[in-house]
Scaffold this motif. Structure first.
Motif, PDB file in Angstrom:
ATOM      1  N   LYS A   1      30.692  31.891 -52.451  1.00  0.00           N
ATOM      2  CA  LYS A   1      30.842  30.545 -52.998  1.00  0.00           C
ATOM      3  C   LYS A   1      30.750  29.472 -51.927  1.00  0.00           C
ATOM      4  O   LYS A   1      31.358  29.559 -50.861  1.00  0.00           O
ATOM      5  CB  LYS A   1      32.169  30.426 -53.742  1.00  0.00           C
ATOM      6  N   LEU A   2      29.948  28.439 -52.250  1.00  0.00           N
ATOM      7  CA  LEU A   2      29.785  27.288 -51.366  1.00  0.00           C
ATOM      8  C   LEU A   2      30.327  26.028 -52.030  1.00  0.00           C
ATOM      9  O   LEU A   2      30.414  25.954 -53.256  1.00  0.00           O
ATOM     10  CB  LEU A   2      28.299  27.072 -51.055  1.00  0.00           C
ATOM     11  N   ASP A   3      30.663  25.058 -51.222  1.00  0.00           N
ATOM     12  CA  ASP A   3      31.044  23.751 -51.755  1.00  0.00           C
ATOM     13  C   ASP A   3      29.801  22.926 -52.099  1.00  0.00           C
ATOM     14  O   ASP A   3      29.767  22.240 -53.119  1.00  0.00           O
ATOM     15  CB  ASP A   3      31.896  22.991 -50.732  1.00  0.00           C
ATOM     16  N   ILE A   4      28.794  22.994 -51.222  1.00  0.00           N
ATOM     17  CA  ILE A   4      27.565  22.216 -51.400  1.00  0.00           C
ATOM     18  C   ILE A   4      26.363  23.132 -51.208  1.00  0.00           C
ATOM     19  O   ILE A   4      26.311  23.898 -50.237  1.00  0.00           O
ATOM     20  CB  ILE A   4      27.483  21.055 -50.385  1.00  0.00           C
ATOM     21  N   LEU A   5      25.410  23.052 -52.123  1.00  0.00           N
ATOM     22  CA  LEU A   5      24.152  23.780 -51.984  1.00  0.00           C
ATOM     23  C   LEU A   5      23.023  22.754 -51.969  1.00  0.00           C
ATOM     24  O   LEU A   5      22.902  21.934 -52.880  1.00  0.00           O
ATOM     25  CB  LEU A   5      23.956  24.765 -53.129  1.00  0.00           C
ATOM     26  N   VAL A   6      22.213  22.802 -50.930  1.00  0.00           N
ATOM     27  CA  VAL A   6      21.119  21.850 -50.748  1.00  0.00           C
ATOM     28  C   VAL A   6      19.800  22.543 -51.070  1.00  0.00           C
ATOM     29  O   VAL A   6      19.479  23.580 -50.472  1.00  0.00           O
ATOM     30  CB  VAL A   6      21.073  21.305 -49.305  1.00  0.00           C
ATOM     31  N   PHE A   7      19.041  21.971 -51.993  1.00  0.00           N
ATOM     32  CA  PHE A   7      17.712  22.488 -52.286  1.00  0.00           C
ATOM     33  C   PHE A   7      16.676  21.621 -51.569  1.00  0.00           C
ATOM     34  O   PHE A   7      16.769  20.391 -51.560  1.00  0.00           O
ATOM     35  CB  PHE A   7      17.443  22.482 -53.792  1.00  0.00           C
ATOM     36  N   ALA A   8      15.699  22.291 -50.977  1.00  0.00           N
ATOM     37  CA  ALA A   8      14.645  21.600 -50.236  1.00  0.00           C
ATOM     38  C   ALA A   8      13.323  22.294 -50.522  1.00  0.00           C
ATOM     39  O   ALA A   8      13.234  23.515 -50.406  1.00  0.00           O
ATOM     40  CB  ALA A   8      14.945  21.631 -48.742  1.00  0.00           C
ATOM     41  N   ILE A   9      12.318  21.532 -50.888  1.00  0.00           N
ATOM     42  CA  ILE A   9      11.019  22.132 -51.144  1.00  0.00           C
ATOM     43  C   ILE A   9      10.436  22.725 -49.867  1.00  0.00           C
ATOM     44  O   ILE A   9       9.887  23.832 -49.876  1.00  0.00           O
ATOM     45  CB  ILE A   9      10.051  21.095 -51.746  1.00  0.00           C
ATOM     46  N   HIS A  10      10.555  22.026 -48.756  1.00  0.00           N
ATOM     47  CA  HIS A  10       9.966  22.485 -47.499  1.00  0.00           C
ATOM     48  C   HIS A  10      11.055  22.694 -46.449  1.00  0.00           C
ATOM     49  O   HIS A  10      12.046  21.955 -46.425  1.00  0.00           O
ATOM     50  CB  HIS A  10       8.958  21.458 -46.972  1.00  0.00           C
ATOM     51  N   PRO A  11      10.868  23.681 -45.576  1.00  0.00           N
ATOM     52  CA  PRO A  11      11.763  23.769 -44.422  1.00  0.00           C
ATOM     53  C   PRO A  11      11.702  22.449 -43.659  1.00  0.00           C
ATOM     54  O   PRO A  11      10.602  21.948 -43.411  1.00  0.00           O
ATOM     55  CB  PRO A  11      11.145  24.918 -43.595  1.00  0.00           C
ATOM     56  N   ASP A  12      12.797  21.889 -43.357  1.00  0.00           N
ATOM     57  CA  ASP A  12      13.056  20.610 -42.667  1.00  0.00           C
ATOM     58  C   ASP A  12      13.331  19.454 -43.614  1.00  0.00           C
ATOM     59  O   ASP A  12      13.809  18.407 -43.193  1.00  0.00           O
ATOM     60  CB  ASP A  12      11.992  20.222 -41.639  1.00  0.00           C
ATOM     61  N   ASP A  13      13.045  19.579 -44.923  1.00  0.00           N
ATOM     62  CA  ASP A  13      13.370  18.504 -45.866  1.00  0.00           C
ATOM     63  C   ASP A  13      14.863  18.186 -45.855  1.00  0.00           C
ATOM     64  O   ASP A  13      15.268  17.018 -45.845  1.00  0.00           O
ATOM     65  CB  ASP A  13      12.967  18.884 -47.297  1.00  0.00           C
ATOM     66  N   ALA A  14      15.686  19.231 -45.895  1.00  0.00           N
ATOM     67  CA  ALA A  14      17.136  19.022 -45.951  1.00  0.00           C
ATOM     68  C   ALA A  14      17.626  18.322 -44.693  1.00  0.00           C
ATOM     69  O   ALA A  14      18.424  17.375 -44.752  1.00  0.00           O
ATOM     70  CB  ALA A  14      17.857  20.360 -46.134  1.00  0.00           C
ATOM     71  N   GLU A  15      17.145  18.777 -43.534  1.00  0.00           N
ATOM     72  CA  GLU A  15      17.587  18.192 -42.272  1.00  0.00           C
ATOM     73  C   GLU A  15      17.161  16.741 -42.157  1.00  0.00           C
ATOM     74  O   GLU A  15      17.934  15.887 -41.701  1.00  0.00           O
ATOM     75  CB  GLU A  15      17.028  19.005 -41.104  1.00  0.00           C
ATOM     76  N   LEU A  16      15.924  16.448 -42.559  1.00  0.00           N
ATOM     77  CA  LEU A  16      15.420  15.086 -42.479  1.00  0.00           C
ATOM     78  C   LEU A  16      16.119  14.159 -43.469  1.00  0.00           C
ATOM     79  O   LEU A  16      16.458  13.020 -43.149  1.00  0.00           O
ATOM     80  CB  LEU A  16      13.912  15.064 -42.731  1.00  0.00           C
ATOM     81  N   GLY A  17      16.325  14.645 -44.694  1.00  0.00           N
ATOM     82  CA  GLY A  17      16.855  13.790 -45.746  1.00  0.00           C
ATOM     83  C   GLY A  17      18.360  13.644 -45.750  1.00  0.00           C
ATOM     84  O   GLY A  17      18.881  12.565 -46.070  1.00  0.00           O
ATOM     85  N   CYS A  18      19.071  14.720 -45.409  1.00  0.00           N
ATOM     86  CA  CYS A  18      20.543  14.640 -45.495  1.00  0.00           C
ATOM     87  C   CYS A  18      21.225  15.470 -44.417  1.00  0.00           C
ATOM     88  O   CYS A  18      22.345  15.953 -44.608  1.00  0.00           O
ATOM     89  CB  CYS A  18      21.026  15.063 -46.882  1.00  0.00           C
ATOM     90  N   GLY A  19      20.563  15.612 -43.263  1.00  0.00           N
ATOM     91  CA  GLY A  19      21.151  16.395 -42.184  1.00  0.00           C
ATOM     92  C   GLY A  19      22.488  15.871 -41.707  1.00  0.00           C
ATOM     93  O   GLY A  19      23.395  16.643 -41.383  1.00  0.00           O
ATOM     94  N   GLY A  20      22.643  14.554 -41.645  1.00  0.00           N
ATOM     95  CA  GLY A  20      23.917  13.981 -41.225  1.00  0.00           C
ATOM     96  C   GLY A  20      25.027  14.265 -42.213  1.00  0.00           C
ATOM     97  O   GLY A  20      26.174  14.538 -41.826  1.00  0.00           O
TER      98      GLY A  20
END
Length: 240
Positions: A3-22
């Protein structure tokens, strides 16, 4: 155990880091468990290869300290929002049972981003239906699970945010994580073709975008999100 608190979906590797990495870094710092699901391998990217990008995502994951990362290998650029793709995403939601889902921008320069947002949203709903049957990695039937909320991070095109998150203490770490994707972002020694995200100007843009969003709430750096429904708050004093 998954179980996770937050699950981030990203179409491409690096989308998550670029869009909401902080935002990812901030919530891990706050003790939350965060995972990422990359829906494609990014095989159509001009620079690098799927294998290189996978290794870069492993490095980025270690830098962030995330708790899980999966790759579904939907076809980059050509995936469809159909029964098969929905069920693959439903399986991930049920496996990790997140309270919050973060997903790609609802509309963006890359058409996959908006499609990914729709796929994540529809799958969150379907995941809560008990008559939608899926099996986990162990072959056992999964229980229905619907996240409480889904938020969409802002990517290349500016979208007026519904809320922003102060990431000031984590901005430099975010850039360090992004630079783990050496095949994709600025590298003065690279001989590969120039792309919209491979220039120094793009890194400058990331700072400028975060400064612009931070100014809204009188902080130095922030990330913005859009919502599907109004957000409820317990007190007016929770807002700043």
């Amino acid at each position: 155990m998954n179980k996770l608190d937050i699950l981030v979906f990203a179409i491409h590797p690096d989308d998550a880091e670029l869009g909401c990495g902080g935002t990812i870094l901030k919530h891990i710092h706050l003790g939350k468990k965060v995972g990422i699901v990359d829906l494609t391998r990014g095989e159509l990217g001009t620079r690098g290869t799927p294998e290189i990008r996978e290794q870069e995502s492993i490095t980025a994951s270690k830098l962030m300290g995330i708790h899980a990362r999966e790759r579904l290998a939907l076809p980059d650029g050509f995936f469809e929002i159909n029964t098969e793709s929905r069920l693959q995403v439903v399986k991930m939601i049920r496996k990790y049972q997140p309270e919050i889902v973060l997903a790609n921008a609802v509309s963006d320069r890359h058409p996959d981003h908006g499609k990914g947002a729709t796929l994540a949203s529809e799958s969150c709903f379907l995941s809560g239906l008990i008559k939608v049957e899926t099996s986990g990695d162990d072959g056992k039937q999964q229980s229905a699970w619907r996240p409480k909320v889904i938020y969409n991070y802002i990517q290349d095109r500016y979208i007026h945010p519904d809320f922003v998150i102060d990431i000031t203490p984590f901005m430099e770490k975010k850039l360090e994580v992004i630079k783990a994707y050496r095949s994709q972002v600025y590298d003065p020694d690279s001989k590969e073709p120039v792309t919209p995200i491979s220039t120094q100007e793009f890194l400058d843009f990331l700072y400028a975008r975060s400064r612009d969003l931070g100014r809204i709430i009188n902080v130095k750096y922030a990330e913005g999100f859009t919502v599907e429904r109004p957000i409820g708050v317990n007190s007016l004093f929770d807002i700043y």
